[in-house]
Motif scaffolding. Structure first.
Motif, PDB file in Angstrom:
ATOM      1  N   LEU A 610       0.857  -1.234  -0.198  1.00 54.56           N
ATOM      2  CA  LEU A 610      -0.099  -0.104  -0.027  1.00 54.56           C
ATOM      3  C   LEU A 610       0.889   1.095  -0.016  1.00 54.56           C
ATOM      4  O   LEU A 610       0.502   2.303  -0.769  1.00 54.56           O
ATOM      5  N   ARG A 611       1.854   1.222   0.737  1.00 56.39           N
ATOM      6  CA  ARG A 611       2.742   2.343   1.025  1.00 56.39           C
ATOM      7  C   ARG A 611       3.446   2.669  -0.450  1.00 56.39           C
ATOM      8  O   ARG A 611       3.557   3.664  -0.840  1.00 56.39           O
ATOM      9  N   LYS A 612       3.936   1.655  -1.167  1.00 59.38           N
ATOM     10  CA  LYS A 612       4.556   1.814  -2.550  1.00 59.38           C
ATOM     11  C   LYS A 612       3.411   2.349  -3.541  1.00 59.38           C
ATOM     12  O   LYS A 612       3.712   3.006  -4.251  1.00 59.38           O
ATOM     13  N   GLY A 613       2.285   1.828  -3.210  1.00 58.29           N
ATOM     14  CA  GLY A 613       1.178   2.297  -4.293  1.00 58.29           C
ATOM     15  C   GLY A 613       0.756   3.717  -4.114  1.00 58.29           C
ATOM     16  O   GLY A 613       0.556   4.544  -5.183  1.00 58.29           O
ATOM     17  N   ILE A 614       0.914   4.075  -2.896  1.00 63.15           N
ATOM     18  CA  ILE A 614       0.528   5.678  -2.508  1.00 63.15           C
ATOM     19  C   ILE A 614       1.618   6.446  -2.989  1.00 63.15           C
ATOM     20  O   ILE A 614       1.450   7.407  -3.716  1.00 63.15           O
ATOM     21  N   GLU A 615       2.815   5.888  -2.792  1.00 61.61           N
ATOM     22  CA  GLU A 615       3.681   6.613  -3.392  1.00 61.61           C
ATOM     23  C   GLU A 615       4.030   6.936  -4.880  1.00 61.61           C
ATOM     24  O   GLU A 615       4.191   8.148  -5.649  1.00 61.61           O
ATOM     25  N   GLU A 616       3.602   5.719  -5.643  1.00 64.40           N
ATOM     26  CA  GLU A 616       3.584   5.753  -7.085  1.00 64.40           C
ATOM     27  C   GLU A 616       2.478   6.717  -7.625  1.00 64.40           C
ATOM     28  O   GLU A 616       2.766   7.685  -8.265  1.00 64.40           O
ATOM     29  N   LEU A 617       1.412   6.691  -6.797  1.00 66.40           N
ATOM     30  CA  LEU A 617       0.181   7.652  -7.255  1.00 66.40           C
ATOM     31  C   LEU A 617       0.646   8.972  -7.068  1.00 66.40           C
ATOM     32  O   LEU A 617       0.143  10.008  -7.788  1.00 66.40           O
ATOM     33  N   GLU A 618       1.405   9.326  -5.766  1.00 64.48           N
ATOM     34  CA  GLU A 618       1.786  10.510  -5.616  1.00 64.48           C
ATOM     35  C   GLU A 618       2.814  11.256  -6.779  1.00 64.48           C
ATOM     36  O   GLU A 618       2.706  12.531  -6.956  1.00 64.48           O
ATOM     37  N   MET A 619       3.640  10.425  -7.411  1.00 68.11           N
ATOM     38  CA  MET A 619       4.311  10.915  -8.156  1.00 68.11           C
ATOM     39  C   MET A 619       3.670  11.089  -9.469  1.00 68.11           C
ATOM     40  O   MET A 619       4.035  12.104  -9.968  1.00 68.11           O
TER      41      MET A 619
END
Length: 636
Positions: A610-619
């Motif tokens: 989930l953290r990785k997914g959120i980071e990708e969405l933020e980028m």
């Protein structure tokens, strides 16, 4: 010195203060904070002798005169300047007596003594001092001889404030002195109080005003008074640290920190791209630091913009604004687009409210053209909205009239975010306080999901916790904002740019609130040195059909990116919700027992995904935002 020794205060059936021990040294400037109904104003009444206190519990030493700001003004024919001069009771008594005996030869000795005392108290300059105070509080020279009863309620409160400042005092008690002031007048009062030599006790819900004046905070909490060293910002930090040490508050505080950090990551990137938004970036940093101090706030709400947007939503083209034949503003050209966050600066009577009303409904447009987009949904707050409330209806009924199909429970849940709970939702609003009516008026606006917020002094009567909640809600509002306020914290936290309304014009202002304050301290016309070139007042006429076609093309070009941004934000919110649920589970000690090792491993893996997914969405969000800005700049 003011000393409370095992002090008790009861007003009505429940005690307000119990067993308070406190010393306030001479010369202290203290801000008094606490929720409504905790005894702040009642303590003032005790100090003034209006409520009888046990002399063993309350002592005042070394203070001959206590001045205070009365909360009511009798409607009299007394000229404005005479009403204020009477605040100096010794000056008034001496003046009256001198007038009576000055022609009586037998009273020569007494007259000489009176004149000597009159000179000692600087009586000959009293009128000039009174006029200076009145002018500082926004009165014009022609107002000085006008009778008190010719002024409205808000201006009469300014007269009471002027009268309190006129009184030479050892202790000055001020209860919400900024409620009826504009920003320019507030700056003047702040400077005056910083020069005041006596003991100042200040009840105020304006955090920046308190910050810039006081060196102590008296916090009314749990039927006691706790003294915190420093100003309001220092108090917030200390309170946040204290709450973090309380186990009961810790979990809730961590959730609040996560919420604040989430929206700061999201909105700081937008704000930091504009020079005018640097003040807002600083405020976001400050909110991140002190937000946990407000975890026990009774207010929780968001302002969701209507999903349908127009570009522009409303515009004024070569407009003249005023009332009847009276022109107040000329050559007004401006457009409001989604995401615009604008604060209005300018003195009282300059035309800020006139401009707001022109944007609301065009009622002050007496020349030129006001154009609204297809999807223009205005949320308008001004003080007269309080008077428009049905005093015989409850908060619940007010909402049901807006949305008859909604369930009572959903409406009660919504009202709970504005601290209308239990029986309070069913009570008629007539007896409600000014703060409660303001909260209800704001709640009615928020419920209707506007995409433009036009707020004219929305914080009058609101306490500090509600102001903080409103500031947080405005941070995440995605529509357009026009804000008139003397609350500098709200302005700096909520807007990205300013317009200066002065001398019959509306001009972009390149500075921030600090430079605006500095300009007010300089002799007129110093404001002009802080202005930028007027960008729109002399714009040549544009063919309306061509303008509409260009706007349609602009919307068509931006629509795919705007849609992608919204989808991105929705997905990010969903992942954040899932992550919060996972982390709440990980806070349970049972998952760290040997028999739950497998489930713990799964939770940790899911947390990482989930953290990785959120980071990708933020980028991706940043990339989309840059594309949007490039297109907008290309159109310019």
């Amino acid at each position: 010195m003011i000393q409370l020794s095992d002090f008790h205060l009861q007003f009505g059936p429940a005690p307000l203060l119990q067993g308070v021990n406190l010393q306030i040294p001479t010369g202290t400037k203290a801000g008094i904070v606490g929720r409504n109904g905790t005894g702040k104003s009642s303590l003032f009444k005790c100090l003034l002798g209006q409520i009888q206190a046990d002399p063993r519990e309350l002592t005042i030493a070394g203070a001959d005169t206590i001045a205070h700001m009365a909360q009511e003004v009798s409607a009299s024919d007394t000229p404005c300047i005479d009403y204020v001069l009477a605040g100096d009771e010794e000056w008034q008594c001496l003046s009256d007596r001198i007038a009576v005996i000055q022609d009586d030869a037998s009273k020569g000795v007494e007259l000489a003594q009176l004149l000597d005392r009159f000179e000692q108290i600087d009586g000959y300059s009293a009128k000039a001092r009174g006029e200076q105070i009145l002018m500082g509080l926004g009165f014009s020279e022609s107002d000085l001889t006008s009778p008190v009863n010719s002024f409205s309620g808000g201006w009469r409160m300014r007269l009471n404030l002027a009268r309190a400042l006129m009184c030479p005092s050892d202790i000055l008690l001020l209860d919400e002195p900024t409620n009826h002031l504009d920003l320019d007048t507030l700056y003047w009062l702040e400077d005056w109080l910083n020069r005041y030599q006596g003991t100042l006790l200040l009840i105020s819900h304006d955090r920046d005003f308190i910050d810039n004046i006081v060196g102590q905070i008296l916090s009314f909490e749990q039927q006691s008074i706790v003294m915190y060293p420093g100003n309001y910002s220092a108090y917030e930090r200390q309170k946040a640290e204290r709450l973090s040490q309380q186990a009961a508050a810790f979990k809730k505080q961590q959730a609040e920190i996560a919420h604040i950090e989430s929206f700061i990551r999201r909105f700081k990137a937008k704000a930091s791209k504009a020079k005018q938004a640097q003040s807002r970036v600083k405020m976001l940093d400050r909110m991140e630091m002190i937000g946990p101090a407000h975890v026990d706030s009774p207010f929780r709400f968001q302002i969701t913009a209507n999903e349908k947007l127009s570009m522009p939503m409303v515009s004024l083209d070569r407009c003249t604004l005023g009332y009847g034949d009276t022109q107040i503003l000329t050559h007004v050209n401006m457009s409001l687009n989604p995401g615009d966050r604008i604060g209005l600066l300018g003195g009282n009577g300059a035309g800020k409210s006139t401009l707001v009303k022109a944007l609301v409904d065009g009622s002050t447009v007496i020349g030129g053209e006001r154009v609204t987009g297809e999807h223009c949904y205005v949320g308008y707050f001004a003080q007269h909205q309080l008077e428009a409330l049905d005093e015989n209806a409850s908060p619940l009924l007010h909402l049901k009239r807006i949305d008859p199909k909604a369930t009572d429970q959903s409406l009660r849940d919504f009202l709970g975010g504005f601290d209308f709970k239990g029986d309070r939702t069913d009570e008629a609003v007539g007896p409600f306080s000014g703060g409660e009516k303001s909260r209800l008026a704001l709640a009615l606006i928020v419920y209707q999901k506007p995409n433009i917020l036009l707020l004219d002094e929305p914080t009058n009567h609101l306490d500090l916790e509600m102001r903080t909640a409103l500031t947080m809600a405005l941070q995440t509002f995605e529509g357009a904002i026009i804000l008139v306020s003397h609350d500098r914290h709200l302005l700096a936290s909520s807007v990205d740019s300013y317009l200066l309304v002065a001398e019959g014009k509306v001009e972009p202002y390149s500075g921030d609130l600090e430079s605006y304050h500095a300009s007010l301290l300089q002799p007129s016309p110093a404001l002009s040195s802080a202005r930028v070139e007027q960008a729109t007042a002399d714009t040549p006429a544009v063919d309306k059909k061509a303008q509409r076609q260009a706007a349609a093309e602009r919307r068509k070009k931006l629509a795919p990116i705007t849609k992608a941004l919204k989808q991105n934000e929705t997905r990010t919110e969903r992942l954040n919700e899932k992550l919060a649920a996972i982390e709440e589970k990980l806070g349970d000690p049972k998952f760290y027992e040997a028999e739950n090792a497998g489930e713990l491993t799964d939770l940790l893996r899911e947390q990482g995904d989930l953290r990785k997914g959120i980071e990708e969405l933020e980028m991706l969000w940043f990339e989309l935002q840059e594309q949007l800005e490039e297109l907008e700049q290309g159109d310019d």
